[in-house]
Scaffold this motif. Structure first.
Motif, PDB file in Angstrom:
ATOM      1  N   UNK A 176      28.924  16.686  61.050  1.00  0.00           N
ATOM      2  CA  UNK A 176      29.828  16.395  62.157  1.00  0.00           C
ATOM      3  C   UNK A 176      29.142  16.601  63.506  1.00  0.00           C
ATOM      4  N   UNK A 177      28.279  17.603  63.601  1.00  0.00           N
ATOM      5  CA  UNK A 177      27.548  17.825  64.846  1.00  0.00           C
ATOM      6  C   UNK A 177      26.617  16.650  65.117  1.00  0.00           C
ATOM      7  N   UNK A 178      25.973  16.144  64.070  1.00  0.00           N
ATOM      8  CA  UNK A 178      25.104  14.978  64.236  1.00  0.00           C
ATOM      9  C   UNK A 178      25.905  13.771  64.708  1.00  0.00           C
ATOM     10  N   UNK A 179      27.097  13.579  64.155  1.00  0.00           N
ATOM     11  CA  UNK A 179      27.961  12.480  64.585  1.00  0.00           C
ATOM     12  C   UNK A 179      28.373  12.656  66.041  1.00  0.00           C
ATOM     13  N   UNK A 180      28.742  13.881  66.405  1.00  0.00           N
ATOM     14  CA  UNK A 180      29.127  14.187  67.791  1.00  0.00           C
ATOM     15  C   UNK A 180      28.009  13.817  68.757  1.00  0.00           C
ATOM     16  N   UNK A 181      26.789  14.255  68.457  1.00  0.00           N
ATOM     17  CA  UNK A 181      25.660  13.986  69.340  1.00  0.00           C
ATOM     18  C   UNK A 181      25.346  12.486  69.408  1.00  0.00           C
ATOM     19  N   UNK A 182      25.462  11.789  68.267  1.00  0.00           N
ATOM     20  CA  UNK A 182      25.197  10.350  68.258  1.00  0.00           C
ATOM     21  C   UNK A 182      26.222   9.600  69.099  1.00  0.00           C
ATOM     22  N   UNK A 183      27.507   9.936  68.926  1.00  0.00           N
ATOM     23  CA  UNK A 183      28.559   9.266  69.692  1.00  0.00           C
ATOM     24  C   UNK A 183      28.412   9.536  71.181  1.00  0.00           C
ATOM     25  N   UNK A 184      27.993  10.741  71.523  1.00  0.00           N
ATOM     26  CA  UNK A 184      27.821  11.083  72.939  1.00  0.00           C
ATOM     27  C   UNK A 184      26.663  10.274  73.545  1.00  0.00           C
ATOM     28  N   UNK A 185      25.595  10.146  72.797  1.00  0.00           N
ATOM     29  CA  UNK A 185      24.459   9.364  73.282  1.00  0.00           C
ATOM     30  C   UNK A 185      24.838   7.894  73.417  1.00  0.00           C
ATOM     31  N   UNK A 186      25.559   7.369  72.420  1.00  0.00           N
ATOM     32  CA  UNK A 186      25.979   5.958  72.475  1.00  0.00           C
ATOM     33  C   UNK A 186      26.899   5.691  73.654  1.00  0.00           C
ATOM     34  N   UNK A 187      27.706   6.700  74.044  1.00  0.00           N
ATOM     35  CA  UNK A 187      28.612   6.544  75.176  1.00  0.00           C
ATOM     36  C   UNK A 187      27.897   6.711  76.511  1.00  0.00           C
ATOM     37  N   UNK A 188      26.631   7.082  76.466  1.00  0.00           N
ATOM     38  CA  UNK A 188      25.862   7.245  77.695  1.00  0.00           C
ATOM     39  C   UNK A 188      26.152   8.525  78.446  1.00  0.00           C
ATOM     40  N   UNK A 189      26.722   9.529  77.743  1.00  0.00           N
ATOM     41  CA  UNK A 189      27.014  10.811  78.377  1.00  0.00           C
ATOM     42  C   UNK A 189      25.780  11.691  78.246  1.00  0.00           C
ATOM     43  N   UNK A 190      25.211  12.079  79.373  1.00  0.00           N
ATOM     44  CA  UNK A 190      23.942  12.820  79.347  1.00  0.00           C
ATOM     45  C   UNK A 190      24.101  14.321  79.542  1.00  0.00           C
ATOM     46  N   UNK A 191      25.284  14.768  79.996  1.00  0.00           N
ATOM     47  CA  UNK A 191      25.481  16.201  80.193  1.00  0.00           C
ATOM     48  C   UNK A 191      25.485  16.915  78.846  1.00  0.00           C
ATOM     49  N   UNK A 192      24.980  18.147  78.790  1.00  0.00           N
ATOM     50  CA  UNK A 192      25.019  18.904  77.535  1.00  0.00           C
ATOM     51  C   UNK A 192      26.453  19.214  77.127  1.00  0.00           C
ATOM     52  N   UNK A 193      26.665  19.409  75.839  1.00  0.00           N
ATOM     53  CA  UNK A 193      27.990  19.747  75.326  1.00  0.00           C
ATOM     54  C   UNK A 193      27.896  21.064  74.561  1.00  0.00           C
ATOM     55  N   UNK A 194      28.903  21.922  74.732  1.00  0.00           N
ATOM     56  CA  UNK A 194      28.954  23.206  74.037  1.00  0.00           C
ATOM     57  C   UNK A 194      29.622  23.001  72.679  1.00  0.00           C
ATOM     58  N   UNK A 195      28.881  23.235  71.619  1.00  0.00           N
ATOM     59  CA  UNK A 195      29.394  23.055  70.258  1.00  0.00           C
ATOM     60  C   UNK A 195      29.876  24.402  69.732  1.00  0.00           C
ATOM     61  N   UNK A 196      31.109  24.434  69.259  1.00  0.00           N
ATOM     62  CA  UNK A 196      31.687  25.672  68.752  1.00  0.00           C
ATOM     63  C   UNK A 196      31.854  25.674  67.246  1.00  0.00           C
ATOM     64  N   UNK A 197      32.268  26.812  66.719  1.00  0.00           N
ATOM     65  CA  UNK A 197      32.613  26.953  65.305  1.00  0.00           C
ATOM     66  C   UNK A 197      33.491  28.178  65.149  1.00  0.00           C
ATOM     67  N   UNK A 198      34.470  28.088  64.255  1.00  0.00           N
ATOM     68  CA  UNK A 198      35.263  29.255  63.871  1.00  0.00           C
ATOM     69  C   UNK A 198      34.639  29.801  62.599  1.00  0.00           C
ATOM     70  N   UNK A 199      34.133  31.021  62.659  1.00  0.00           N
ATOM     71  CA  UNK A 199      33.393  31.561  61.516  1.00  0.00           C
ATOM     72  C   UNK A 199      34.344  32.263  60.549  1.00  0.00           C
ATOM     73  N   UNK A 200      33.803  32.624  59.415  1.00  0.00           N
ATOM     74  CA  UNK A 200      34.569  33.339  58.406  1.00  0.00           C
ATOM     75  C   UNK A 200      35.096  34.666  58.965  1.00  0.00           C
ATOM     76  N   UNK A 201      36.190  35.199  58.403  1.00  0.00           N
ATOM     77  CA  UNK A 201      36.633  36.534  58.828  1.00  0.00           C
ATOM     78  C   UNK A 201      35.509  37.546  58.641  1.00  0.00           C
ATOM     79  N   UNK A 202      35.447  38.533  59.551  1.00  0.00           N
ATOM     80  CA  UNK A 202      34.351  39.496  59.557  1.00  0.00           C
ATOM     81  C   UNK A 202      34.860  40.924  59.417  1.00  0.00           C
ATOM     82  N   UNK A 203      34.001  41.771  58.888  1.00  0.00           N
ATOM     83  CA  UNK A 203      34.227  43.216  58.921  1.00  0.00           C
ATOM     84  C   UNK A 203      32.857  43.873  59.022  1.00  0.00           C
ATOM     85  N   UNK A 204      32.607  44.556  60.141  1.00  0.00           N
ATOM     86  CA  UNK A 204      31.314  45.198  60.365  1.00  0.00           C
ATOM     87  C   UNK A 204      31.284  46.525  59.613  1.00  0.00           C
TER      88      UNK A 204
END
Length: 310
Positions: A220-248
């Protein structure tokens, strides 16, 4: 070679209590616990605290979703006064439920009062009755969100009297102050559907996937970057993720099969995999039996895990 830093934020407890993620102790919590968590995030290096958005929940969904959904502008403004540096994220604001002028007024004021700490996370929404009750177009919520983002770009920019003409909204000659403290309020687009990924690629400063397993994120990240390039958007994009529940650390209670737990260096090693697949910020969630355990976990993460994330 420059190593990217993996930043981390947290969805606040208490303010939304879906059975998918709320801990039992949150049902009896309120403003004091929210303040405690936000202040801990501020001091422990968290990039943002986040608040969800729903106007009203129909009876058919009240069981799994609950009806506890704090207003994001009110909640984040309340927490802004008690914090200094942590950013304030709507994750996500269902902006199609409100006219853009109304949305802009609230969020511009929040950004102004917080000294420029707003991140406007937006999403299409999924509750038909909610849209119908306020007279919004549920079936057309995708195009509605696209136009609303465009309108909000104009309204949250530097112009006091912005002009905008779209299919649903048109305005001009209407001034709004205070203006946002930021010259450009970042807009992060939530959602994992093909339409949401395209929307983030074309219109977003960031992408907030909604619970995708880590095995699916690279494609999905690869698709996001490809679509952004095809749209001619040159600004960087912040890619997020919701990670698994944690316990330190090693929990003395059953934290769940999917929870990542153990020594800080082992947790950091696991989470660094997100950075390697192109993720810039992770949203973390900790298993806890009370607010004290939650804030202890947050402090442990900030002090012992985060330094090893990049």
């Amino acid at each position: 070679m420059v190593t990217r830093t993996l930043t981390y934020g947290i969805q606040l407890p208490v303010q939304s209590q879906s059975t998918m993620y709320a801990e039992p102790w949150e049902a009896g919590a309120g403003a004091a616990e929210l303040l405690d968590v936000a202040r801990t995030a501020d001091r422990a290096g968290f990039d943002y605290v986040a608040c969800c958005d729903h106007v009203a929940i129909p009876r058919r969904l009240a069981g799994p979703m609950s009806t506890i959904w704090y207003d994001p502008v009110a909640t984040l403004s309340f927490l802004a006064a008690a914090t200094e540096r942590v950013r304030l994220l709507s994750h996500v604001a269902v902006v199609g439920l409100r006219h853009p002028l109304v949305t802009a007024k609230g969020y511009a004021t929040l950004d102004h009062l917080s000294g420029g700490r707003l991140v406007l996370g937006v999403g299409a929404g999924h509750v038909r009755e909610e849209f119908e009750a306020v007279g919004a177009d549920f079936d057309g919520r995708g195009p509605l969100l696209d136009e609303t983002i465009d309108a909000l770009r104009a309204l949250l920019g530097p112009e006091e009297f912005p002009d905008f003409t779209g299919e649903r909204f048109s305005f001009g000659g209407l001034g709004q102050r205070p203006r946002p403290a930021q010259e450009r309020v970042p807009v992060w687009v939530g959602g994992s559907s093909p339409a949401a990924v395209r929307r983030a690629a074309v219109r977003g400063d960031g992408w907030l996937p909604q619970g995708d397993p880590r095995t699916e994120l690279p494609a999905k990240i690869a698709t996001l970057k490809r679509l952004r390039e095809e749209a001619g958007v040159t600004e960087p994009i912040t890619v997020g993720a919701i990670v698994e529940p944690l316990y330190v650390g090693e929990a003395a209670w059953e934290v769940g099969r999917r929870t990542l737990s153990g020594k800080p260096d082992a947790l950091a090693e696991s989470l660094r995999a997100y950075r390697e697949m192109g993720v810039d910020q992770i949203q973390v969630r900790f298993r806890s039996r009370g607010v004290d355990e939650l804030t202890d976990q947050m402090r442990a993460f900030g002090a012992e895990v985060a330094p090893h994330l990049g």
